[in-house]
Motif scaffolding. Structure first.
Motif, short mmCIF file in Angstrom:
data_model
loop_
_atom_site.label_atom_id
_atom_site.label_comp_id
_atom_site.label_asym_id
_atom_site.label_seq_id
_atom_site.Cartn_x
_atom_site.Cartn_y
_atom_site.Cartn_z
N ARG A 29 24.73 63.79 74.78
CA ARG A 29 23.71 64.76 74.37
C ARG A 29 24.32 65.59 73.25
O ARG A 29 25.38 66.20 73.41
N ALA A 30 23.67 65.62 72.11
CA ALA A 30 24.18 66.31 70.94
C ALA A 30 23.46 67.65 70.78
O ALA A 30 22.25 67.71 70.57
N PHE A 31 24.22 68.74 70.91
CA PHE A 31 23.68 70.09 70.73
C PHE A 31 23.80 70.43 69.25
O PHE A 31 24.90 70.54 68.71
N VAL A 32 22.66 70.59 68.57
CA VAL A 32 22.64 70.94 67.15
C VAL A 32 21.96 72.29 66.97
O VAL A 32 21.17 72.72 67.81
N VAL A 56 19.26 64.43 71.64
CA VAL A 56 19.52 65.58 70.77
C VAL A 56 18.83 66.83 71.32
O VAL A 56 17.63 66.81 71.63
N PHE A 57 19.60 67.90 71.44
CA PHE A 57 19.09 69.19 71.89
C PHE A 57 19.28 70.20 70.78
O PHE A 57 20.41 70.46 70.36
N ALA A 58 18.20 70.78 70.27
CA ALA A 58 18.27 71.79 69.22
C ALA A 58 18.22 73.17 69.86
O ALA A 58 17.31 73.49 70.62
N GLY A 59 19.22 73.97 69.57
CA GLY A 59 19.29 75.31 70.16
C GLY A 59 20.25 76.17 69.39
O GLY A 59 20.57 75.91 68.23
N ASP A 60 20.74 77.22 70.05
CA ASP A 60 21.67 78.17 69.43
C ASP A 60 22.71 78.53 70.46
O ASP A 60 22.37 78.98 71.57
N ILE A 61 23.98 78.36 70.13
CA ILE A 61 25.05 78.60 71.09
C ILE A 61 25.09 80.05 71.54
O ILE A 61 25.65 80.38 72.60
N ARG A 62 24.47 80.94 70.77
CA ARG A 62 24.45 82.36 71.13
C ARG A 62 23.42 82.69 72.20
O ARG A 62 23.41 83.79 72.73
N ASP A 63 22.56 81.72 72.52
CA ASP A 63 21.48 81.93 73.49
C ASP A 63 21.89 81.36 74.85
O ASP A 63 21.96 80.14 75.01
N PRO A 64 22.17 82.20 75.84
CA PRO A 64 22.67 81.69 77.13
C PRO A 64 21.67 80.79 77.85
O PRO A 64 22.07 79.87 78.56
N TYR A 65 20.39 81.03 77.65
CA TYR A 65 19.37 80.24 78.33
C TYR A 65 19.31 78.82 77.76
O TYR A 65 19.24 77.84 78.50
N GLY A 66 19.35 78.73 76.45
CA GLY A 66 19.35 77.42 75.81
C GLY A 66 20.61 76.64 76.12
O GLY A 66 20.57 75.43 76.34
N MET A 69 20.35 75.25 79.61
CA MET A 69 19.41 74.13 79.65
C MET A 69 20.05 72.86 79.07
O MET A 69 19.89 71.77 79.61
N ALA A 70 20.79 73.03 77.98
CA ALA A 70 21.45 71.88 77.34
C ALA A 70 22.50 71.27 78.25
O ALA A 70 22.73 70.06 78.23
N MET A 71 23.14 72.10 79.06
CA MET A 71 24.24 71.63 79.90
C MET A 71 23.79 71.01 81.21
O MET A 71 24.58 70.34 81.89
N LYS A 72 22.54 71.21 81.59
CA LYS A 72 22.06 70.65 82.85
C LYS A 72 22.14 69.12 82.83
O LYS A 72 21.72 68.48 81.88
N GLY A 73 22.70 68.56 83.87
CA GLY A 73 22.83 67.11 83.97
C GLY A 73 24.03 66.54 83.26
O GLY A 73 24.23 65.32 83.26
N CYS A 74 24.86 67.41 82.65
CA CYS A 74 26.03 66.94 81.92
C CYS A 74 27.29 67.11 82.77
O CYS A 74 27.49 68.16 83.39
N ASP A 75 28.11 66.10 82.78
CA ASP A 75 29.34 66.12 83.55
C ASP A 75 30.48 66.77 82.78
O ASP A 75 31.33 67.43 83.35
N THR A 76 30.48 66.58 81.46
CA THR A 76 31.55 67.07 80.60
C THR A 76 30.95 67.75 79.38
O THR A 76 29.93 67.30 78.86
N ALA A 111 28.95 76.48 82.81
CA ALA A 111 29.77 75.44 83.44
C ALA A 111 30.14 75.84 84.85
O ALA A 111 30.11 75.01 85.78
N ARG A 112 30.47 77.09 85.04
CA ARG A 112 30.80 77.58 86.39
C ARG A 112 29.59 77.48 87.31
O ARG A 112 29.69 76.98 88.44
N ASP A 113 28.45 77.92 86.84
CA ASP A 113 27.25 77.95 87.67
C ASP A 113 26.73 76.56 87.98
O ASP A 113 26.20 76.31 89.07
N LEU A 114 26.87 75.63 87.01
CA LEU A 114 26.31 74.29 87.17
C LEU A 114 27.30 73.30 87.79
O LEU A 114 26.92 72.16 88.09
N GLY A 115 28.55 73.72 87.94
CA GLY A 115 29.53 72.81 88.52
C GLY A 115 29.94 71.69 87.60
O GLY A 115 30.20 70.55 88.06
#
Length: 332
Positions: A29-32, A56-66, A69-76, A111-115
């Motif tokens: 998953r590519a965060f752009v 591809v996930f379009a978002g902003d690293i400064r937005d904790p909600y985005g 969402m981008a990290m859900k389902g990701c192992d690494t 990462a902490r919250d999602l394991g």
């Protein structure tokens, strides 16, 4: 690793890393960075078969909600999203704190919250400042000689604090001066190449005496994957560098030689860092990377640098690629 999220996938190193992960069979998953043009940055230039394989996930690293969402389902998570230009940090330091420090906090908190099983956070050799001893090991003192480097020190400390406080599985990779195709012309190697390729023979540059440890982008990418795959990397800071030191001036001479031109250098004051902000010397000790992950550079030493420059120049002189750059203007 089930699914990998790459933040900053649209950037120079991030795009190369994303492509290599896909080629190795990973689910990526590519965060752009979101923009209204629906641009994926350098990933727009990737082969069609790579783009078809990407989530591809379009978002902003400064937005904790985005970020969450981008990290859900990701192992690494391979966290590369950052502001990296040192001159720009002099007049817009607040954006560096928001992006580099707060953005990293968003990643490790999610990462902490999602394991999440592994977070590889990207540091930089700039956190060491001017070398007090060489080669520079991971135990070298940290020195914030620019707002950029200070923000990266803060980001590193936030990331590692989550490992120590909550056992969040964080590893920190600390690349030295990466170069290669697609790099921004704010860096010295693309600056030199694009000026020469555009016909200039009197080059505008900043300081020539500082030394750097240049690392070809494919070596850096291999370093990221090695750290991600190594269980022994968790809780560690790991240098990724070539273990070869060369001055900026000698690097310019090597580029000119490879491009078969004679050049003169004109010092452009606007390109000079403030005296106490200039990092005078960088030279990586990369033994820890070898010991923990098995990684070692394939483009090492003078011959490796020359080979990497050949490949970099070949990409930049392609008219379609060169057209992406404004060689006649200073890229802050």
């Amino acid at each position: 690793m089930k699914k990998i999220l790459v933040t900053g996938a649209d950037g120079f190193i991030g795009s190369h890393l994303t492509e290599q992960l896909v080629r190795r069979g990973y689910d990526v998953r590519a965060f752009v960075l979101y923009n209204s043009f629906n641009s994926w940055g350098w990933l727009d230039h990737s082969p069609q078969e790579i783009k078809k394989s990407l989530d591809v996930f379009a978002g902003d690293i400064r937005d904790p909600y985005g970020v969450r969402m981008a990290m859900k389902g990701c192992d690494t998570v391979l966290h590369l999203a950052a502001l990296i230009a040192i001159p720009y940090s002099y007049h817009s330091p607040d954006t560096y704190v928001d992006t580099n420090v707060k953005g990293t906090l968003n990643v490790v908190q999610a990462a902490r919250d999602l394991g999440v099983s592994k977070v590889v956070h990207t540091s930089t050799s700039e956190v060491y400042g001017t070398a007090r001893f060489v080669p520079i090991t991971e135990e070298h003192p940290l020195q914030g000689q620019s707002p950029y480097s200070a923000s990266k020190i803060g980001a590193d400390q936030i990331a590692m604090s989550f490992n120590r406080s909550f056992e969040t599985p964080v590893a920190i990779i600390r690349p030295f001066n990466t170069y290669g195709p697609r790099q921004s012309a704010r860096a010295v190697i693309p600056t030199v190449i694009t000026q020469i390729a555009s016909g200039a023979r009197t080059l505008k540059l900043g300081s020539q005496h500082p030394t750097r440890d240049f690392n070809y982008v494919l070596d850096t990418v291999d370093g990221f994957i090695a750290v991600a795959e190594s269980e022994r990397a968790v809780g560690e800071v790991i240098n990724v560098g070539s273990n070869y030191e060369i001055s900026v001036g000698d690097t310019v001479s090597m580029i000119a030689d490879v491009m078969n031109v004679d050049v003169e250098i004109e010092t452009d004051d606007v390109r000079l860092r403030p005296d106490k902000s200039e990092v005078e010397r960088l030279w990586a000790d990369n033994q820890k990377a070898l010991a923990l992950t098995g990684w070692q550079p394939k483009y090492a030493g003078k011959d490796g640098l020359r080979r990497g420059l050949h490949e970099t120049i070949e990409w930049f002189v392609n008219p379609q690629n060169l057209a992406c750059y404004k060689a006649d203007r200073y890229n802050i």
